[in-house]
Write a protein that holds these residues in place. Structure first.
Motif: not given
Lengths: 359, 75
Positions: A192-211
């Motif tokens: 129920w959120e903007t996909p890019m916000d969710v995707y970048s949050r999850y990927v950033s958590e793993h890679c430690g960089q801003e997406v």
């Protein structure tokens, strides 16, 4: 057989007077008009398609032709549009192996496959690929003697048997995330959120960089999305871009309300998956193997880069273990089409299909 | 424990998707087909059929894929 130019294709075709020929053509310097006059005059059925690359034995070629000749009884249908699903009935071959090649950027792929699956899915083992250019621009790419077409497809049913291994090697690192709103291959809402916000949050958590939208393309190859499938690896959906509204565009359809998982791939995992798929295919092959057919996602080459040779090496070793000799041909695909066991006919992304087709 | 929770989450998410795949059409057969396709994919099934008892006879009403060999309709 690999042919480096049209003359070699012509010479090879002139020696064949029965069965059907399938041509996988690498996109670099491919001019259909030159090939057309050669296949038009052939005495046998010839179909084919253009791909980002072709594979012969252990080698990857970005230019040239892989020619497959099948002498088994066959039924070949060519569809100028993958919307022509009403012609998917009344086949002459009742059981065996199905080879499907369709325009990888056609919007009707899944409906076409569902209809094919509905009509004859229970009777055939399928392998296939999306065709097209790695530029992701839709161009005419599937051909027969009459010409080359956009949105086209062909289905070749063969009276033979096949064993198949399907794998990708990407692993879950987060999820589920619900695809709460989708339009075919565009994810409009995630949780129920903007996909890019969710995707970048999850990927950033793993890679430690801003997406973000600017560097999205750098990360999406490493972090695809997966759809759950009981007892099997997730079905991968490959995010290829995001638009201004923050919607994520995938290369293939995402089911509405499906639970997605963030996946991560690393080199050893991908190569091990290719080995596993090939070992499965050869282990389940009960009679004389005629051909090892490889459908390898083009993104795996981009991701593995120089290590792609290792992937080819483990497949070759699996096929040719203990003095056995299995000729190996294949292509770089724009979507890998297969069934898992006798399940639904499915388009995968980032996967490798390793098949052994028997005599 | 983590694996158990993860499995429960996956099952719940699958059931959520499957529940919403019902009712996408007012046409009964189309409605069923949409649901079957989701169920076949998610659970990696080979065949789904719905049989209807008519005059003490089981009749295959609807299926995915369409295949007579799975039709075990009988009295």
């Amino acid at each position: 057989m690999y042919c480096s130019n049209v003359k070699e294709v012509e010479a090879a075709l002139s020696k064949i007077n029965s069965g059907v020929v399938v041509l996988f053509v690498a996109e670099e310097n491919f001019d259909f008009s030159k090939l057309h006059e050669k296949i038009e005059n052939a005495s046998i059925d010839v179909v084919g398609a253009k791909f980002p690359g072709v594979i012969h034995e252990c080698k990857l070629y970005y230019e040239g032709y892989v020619l497959l000749h099948f002498e088994q009884e066959y039924d070949l249908r060519f569809f100028n549009s993958s919307k022509d699903v009403q012609e998917l009935k009344d086949w002459e071959i009742k059981t065996g192996v199905g080879l499907i090649i369709l325009d990888g950027l056609s919007s009707d792929k899944q409906e076409f496959l569902d209809e094919l699956n509905y009509n004859i899915g229970a009777d055939f083992d399928f392998i296939g690929s999306g065709a097209g250019s790695s530029s992701l621009k839709q161009t005419p790419c599937v051909f027969n003697k009459n010409g080359i077409h956009k949105d086209a497809a062909f289905v070749l049913l063969l009276d033979t048997t096949m064993s198949l291994g399907v794998a990708h090697g990407y692993e879950r690192i987060n999820g589920p995330i619900i695809a709460t709103k989708v339009e075919k291959n565009v994810i409009i809402e995630l949780n129920w959120e903007t996909p890019m916000d969710v995707y970048s949050r999850y990927v950033s958590e793993h890679c430690g960089q801003e997406v973000n939208a600017e560097n999205f393309s750098e990360w999406c190859a490493k972090y695809p999305l997966g759809i759950n499938r009981k007892g099997q690896e997730d079905i991968v959906r490959d995010p290829i871009g995001c638009n201004e509204a923050g919607h994520i565009i995938c290369i293939d359809e995402v089911p509405a309300n499906a639970a997605l998982y963030l996946l991560y791939g690393h080199e050893p995992g991908l190569i091990s998956a290719a080995q596993k798929a090939s070992k499965t295919a050869i282990a389940e092959s009960k009679t004389n193997p005629e051909l090892g057919l490889i459908v390898d996602c083009v993104t795996r080459v981009l991701y593995l880069s120089d290590s792609f040779d290792k992937e080819m090496g483990v497949i070759f070793d699996a096929f040719n273990k203990g003095g056995r000799r299995v000729p190996m041909s294949g292509l770089l695909s724009m979507g890998e089409i297969s069934t898992y066991g006798k399940g639904r006919l499915e388009i995968n992304n980032k996967a490798i299909l390793s098949a052994v087709i028997n005599e | 424990m983590n694996n158990d929770i993860s499995k429960i989450m996956t099952d719940l998410a699958d059931v959520y998707e499957l529940s919403l795949s019902i009712g996408t059409s007012l046409e009964l057969e189309k409605n069923c087909q949409t649901f079957y396709r989701s169920l076949v994919q998610r659970k990696n099934l080979s065949f789904i059929g719905v049989w209807h008892m008519v005059d003490n006879t089981l009749q295959l009403q609807s299926s995915f894929p369409h295949k007579a060999v799975f039709d075990v309709s009988k009295k």
